[in-house]
Design an enzyme around this catalytic site. Structure first.
Site, mmCIF file in Angstrom:
data_model
loop_
_atom_site.group_PDB
_atom_site.id
_atom_site.type_symbol
_atom_site.label_atom_id
_atom_site.label_comp_id
_atom_site.label_asym_id
_atom_site.label_seq_id
_atom_site.Cartn_x
_atom_site.Cartn_y
_atom_site.Cartn_z
ATOM 1 N N ARG A 19 69.148 8.489 -41.854
ATOM 2 C CA ARG A 19 68.720 7.116 -42.145
ATOM 3 C C ARG A 19 69.907 6.149 -42.196
ATOM 4 O O ARG A 19 69.757 4.974 -41.895
ATOM 5 C CB ARG A 19 67.882 7.098 -43.443
ATOM 6 C CG ARG A 19 68.621 7.533 -44.669
ATOM 7 C CD ARG A 19 67.671 8.056 -45.759
ATOM 8 N NE ARG A 19 67.074 9.346 -45.375
ATOM 9 C CZ ARG A 19 66.239 10.035 -46.142
ATOM 10 N NH1 ARG A 19 65.881 9.576 -47.321
ATOM 11 N NH2 ARG A 19 65.746 11.189 -45.723
ATOM 12 N N ASP B 256 73.278 14.533 -47.290
ATOM 13 C CA ASP B 256 72.423 15.195 -46.303
ATOM 14 C C ASP B 256 71.305 14.260 -45.807
ATOM 15 O O ASP B 256 70.619 14.578 -44.843
ATOM 16 C CB ASP B 256 71.834 16.480 -46.907
ATOM 17 C CG ASP B 256 71.289 17.417 -45.852
ATOM 18 O OD1 ASP B 256 71.563 17.177 -44.648
ATOM 19 O OD2 ASP B 256 70.598 18.389 -46.218
ATOM 20 N N GLU C 43 71.627 11.753 -44.053
ATOM 21 C CA GLU C 43 72.564 10.991 -43.225
ATOM 22 C C GLU C 43 71.879 10.251 -42.087
ATOM 23 O O GLU C 43 72.374 9.223 -41.623
ATOM 24 C CB GLU C 43 73.642 11.944 -42.657
ATOM 25 C CG GLU C 43 73.275 12.704 -41.369
ATOM 26 C CD GLU C 43 72.108 13.677 -41.529
ATOM 27 O OE1 GLU C 43 71.772 14.026 -42.684
ATOM 28 O OE2 GLU C 43 71.525 14.077 -40.503
ATOM 29 N N ASP D 264 74.371 18.855 -38.220
ATOM 30 C CA ASP D 264 74.142 18.383 -39.587
ATOM 31 C C ASP D 264 74.382 19.515 -40.584
ATOM 32 O O ASP D 264 73.513 20.358 -40.804
ATOM 33 C CB ASP D 264 72.706 17.857 -39.709
ATOM 34 C CG ASP D 264 72.409 17.289 -41.101
ATOM 35 O OD1 ASP D 264 73.369 17.120 -41.895
ATOM 36 O OD2 ASP D 264 71.227 17.006 -41.375
ATOM 37 N N LYS E 160 68.072 9.372 -33.086
ATOM 38 C CA LYS E 160 69.068 9.987 -33.975
ATOM 39 C C LYS E 160 69.903 11.005 -33.202
ATOM 40 O O LYS E 160 69.376 11.935 -32.611
ATOM 41 C CB LYS E 160 68.360 10.671 -35.157
ATOM 42 C CG LYS E 160 69.313 11.452 -36.078
ATOM 43 C CD LYS E 160 68.582 12.064 -37.291
ATOM 44 C CE LYS E 160 69.505 12.959 -38.119
ATOM 45 N NZ LYS E 160 68.807 13.601 -39.268
ATOM 46 N N ASP F 215 69.803 18.390 -34.295
ATOM 47 C CA ASP F 215 69.582 17.143 -35.017
ATOM 48 C C ASP F 215 69.866 15.907 -34.151
ATOM 49 O O ASP F 215 69.885 14.784 -34.646
ATOM 50 C CB ASP F 215 70.451 17.141 -36.294
ATOM 51 C CG ASP F 215 69.802 16.392 -37.444
ATOM 52 O OD1 ASP F 215 68.594 16.111 -37.363
ATOM 53 O OD2 ASP F 215 70.516 16.078 -38.423
ATOM 54 N N LYS G 254 74.161 22.008 -46.846
ATOM 55 C CA LYS G 254 72.933 22.793 -46.679
ATOM 56 C C LYS G 254 73.215 24.268 -46.927
ATOM 57 O O LYS G 254 74.344 24.712 -46.746
ATOM 58 C CB LYS G 254 72.415 22.650 -45.234
ATOM 59 C CG LYS G 254 71.841 21.318 -44.886
ATOM 60 C CD LYS G 254 71.385 21.290 -43.429
ATOM 61 C CE LYS G 254 70.812 19.943 -43.038
ATOM 62 N NZ LYS G 254 69.595 19.560 -43.750
HETATM 63 N N1 BES Z 1 68.299 16.769 -40.201
HETATM 64 C C1 BES Z 1 67.678 16.893 -41.454
HETATM 65 C C2 BES Z 1 66.156 17.026 -41.351
HETATM 66 C C3 BES Z 1 65.626 18.232 -40.646
HETATM 67 C C4 BES Z 1 65.072 19.277 -41.349
HETATM 68 C C5 BES Z 1 65.586 18.293 -39.265
HETATM 69 C C6 BES Z 1 64.528 20.359 -40.703
HETATM 70 C C7 BES Z 1 65.052 19.384 -38.613
HETATM 71 C C8 BES Z 1 64.508 20.423 -39.337
HETATM 72 C C9 BES Z 1 67.972 15.661 -42.309
HETATM 73 O O1 BES Z 1 69.203 15.058 -42.076
HETATM 74 C C10 BES Z 1 67.971 16.101 -43.739
HETATM 75 O O2 BES Z 1 68.828 16.839 -44.110
HETATM 76 N N2 BES Z 1 66.993 15.623 -44.511
HETATM 77 C C11 BES Z 1 66.875 15.936 -45.889
HETATM 78 C C12 BES Z 1 66.840 14.635 -46.668
HETATM 79 C C13 BES Z 1 66.961 14.825 -48.136
HETATM 80 C C14 BES Z 1 68.356 15.299 -48.504
HETATM 81 C C15 BES Z 1 66.660 13.518 -48.849
HETATM 82 C C16 BES Z 1 65.585 16.717 -46.081
HETATM 83 O O3 BES Z 1 64.581 16.373 -45.460
HETATM 84 O O4 BES Z 1 65.611 17.680 -46.827
HETATM 85 ZN ZN ZN Z 2 70.006 15.311 -40.176
HETATM 86 MN MN MN Z 3 70.772 15.954 -43.222
#
Ligand code: BES
Ligand code: ZN
Ligand code: MN
Length: 476
Positions: free
Chosen positions: A329, A325, A327, A248, A243, A266, A255
């Protein structure tokens, strides 16, 4: 850093700092017991003492802990402890002596890795404070059987690659853009004969029908890149997908401001995949790799994808984007499908994918999910050997049910916050065409792990794991 293994006497090593590892209860070696400083000697795990034996410069003792608990991980830790002391006394060269019993490959590799990783600093944008110890170890000598040098060479190459991945992670998103990652890929290609690459730009990504990468990148003026790095070492191709979200923000599902700056990391999966491929090429391992890195920013704007929008992924499946968010996947879906199309017979992806994995496993284990027990086992063993640990979480049809869309085949985020890490993996599984695949969610292990040898900030997680996996696959 230059690393050498020499069967010599400690005196002959002529290093600025001689480090002697001592097991708990073993006491100081006889020839040091009377030296100035010996009264302060402590033998507990990670404790250090500085001795000044006559005519012998400086000697540092480091507690190795109980003999039956000593392993490669502890070797990395004590090496980091010694490296910190070496920085304090401004030693340019360090020689390590271990008790007779501990001269094996894994321990020698651990000492090498710990020294190199602990010596990494990121000082591109500031001068270190005057009272800050700056590491300057240029030469590490292990005083041991020279047969260990094969293991220390691999360890040095892997740890240096890991440090390069950490640099990519630490660089701010206004520098480490998708184009910057593509330039780094070009550099890897130009230094390693068996590595070739292909980079797709925004238009090509969209023309190819990579709807996920197109959708995530459309909110940003920064050009996305789909980077393919191939390593031609022979055999059936293994796919490595990382990834590469260089920042992000969450997009329209934005966020909170708190800690958003950390989201420059990220792209940690991308960094690990690229630098692991560089290390594997340097080691000239006999295996075939197809690295695929979808790189983009995730930004809100008038052009950004909106919650509820429907996209079509590279393999034709449609997705309702209920949360912009989620994104990672979406871009990994295209990358996995493309990687399989390019011929990968087994795939590993690394991604900072979910906050939930940080809650479940902290910074100790990455989450490992897979559709294939044998492949999962091989990757888990590589994780174990490298000290970059991974714990398997289950997949189950019930989780798959959650990923079904209302008006499209899939949705990228369910309304209920159930099993979010596994949910993401179940989503990704839809894009590997049934090939053996392992997903590593590294959101908790890529940053601020607080392991002694990497501390806070970027850990470069995944590089050693992938090198170890590649070594294993090269044997069969
Ligand atoms: N990049 C984030 C995940 C992340 C969180 C990486 C903390 C490093 C530290 C990912 O893109 C994300 O935002 N995931 C969300 C998904 C949700 C919106 C379904 C999450 O895990 O909250
Ligand atoms: Zn992310
Ligand atoms: Mn995200």
């Amino acid at each position: 850093m230059e690393v050498a293994v020499r069967e010599i006497s400690p005196r002959e090593a002529a290093a600025d700092l001689l480090v002697i590892g001592v097991f708990k209860g073993a006491g100081l070696p006889d020839d040091l017991s009377g030296s100035p400083g010996a009264d302060d000697f402590q033998d507990a795990y990670r404790k250090t003492t500085i001795l000044h034996p006559e005519g012998h410069g400086r000697v540092l003792t480091v507690g190795l802990g109980e003999q039956d608990e000593f392993n490669a991980e502890r070797a990395r830790v004590v090496a980091a402890v010694a490296a910190a002391q070496a920085a304090r006394v401004e030693a340019g060269s360090v020689a390590w002596v271990l008790p007779e019993t501990e001269h094996d490959d894994a321990i020698a590799a651990g000492l090498t890795e710990g020294t190199i990783l602990a010596s990494w600093r990121f000082e591109r944008y500031r001068k270190p404070d005057e009272d800050e110890p700056t590491p300057q170890i240029e030469k590490l000598t292990l005083i041991a059987s020279e047969s260990l040098s094969v293991a220390t060479d691999v360890a040095r190459i892997a740890a240096e690659a890991q440090n390069r991945a950490r640099e990519l992670q630490q660089l701010p998103s206004n520098v480490a853009t998708p184009s910057f990652l593509a330039e780094r890929a070009a550099e890897i290609v130009s230094t390693h004969e068996k590595v070739s690459f292909e980079v797709l730009d925004r238009e090509q990504i969209s023309d190819k029908g990579m709807g996920g990468l197109t959708a995530v990148s459309q909110g940003s003026t920064e050009e996305p890149k789909l980077i393919v790095l191939r390593y031609a070492g022979g055999g059936s191709p293994i796919g490595l997908v990382g990834k590469g979200v260089t920042f992000d923000t969450g997009g329209i599902s934005i966020k909170p401001a708190q800690s958003m700056q950390e989201m420059k990391m990220d792209m940690s999966g991308a960094a690990a995949v690229m630098e692991a491929i560089a290390a594997i090429a340097e080691l000239d391992l006999p295996l075939e790799l197809i690295g695929v890195i979808p790189a983009t920013e995730n930004m809100p704007s008038g052009n950004a994808i909106k919650p509820g929008d429907v996209i079509t992924q590279y393999n034709g499946k449609t997705v309702e984007v209920n949360n912009t968010d989620a994104e990672g996947r979406l871009i990994l879906a295209d990358a996995l499908a493309y990687c399989v199309e390019l011929g990968a017979e087994r795939v590993v992806d690394l991604a900072t994918l979910t906050g939930a994995v940080v809650i479940a496993l902290g910074s100790t284990y990455a989450g490992l999910m897979s559709n294939d027990d044998e492949w999962a086992g091989e990757v888990a063993e590589a994780a174990e050997r490298s000290g970059e640990l991974a714990w398997r979480l289950p997949l189950h049809p019930d989780y798959k049910e959650l990923t079904k869309g209302t008006i499209a085949d899939l949705t990228n985020a369910a309304s209920k916050r159930k099993a979010m890490t596994i949910y993401a993996a179940s989503f990704l599984e839809e894009f590997v065409d049934g090939r053996p695949w392992v997903h590593l969610d590294i959101a908790g292990t890529a940053w601020d792990t607080d392991r002694q040898y990497v501390g806070k900030g970027p850990s470069g997680f995944g590089v050693r794991l992938l090198v170890s996996l590649a070594q294993d696959l090269s044997k069969t």
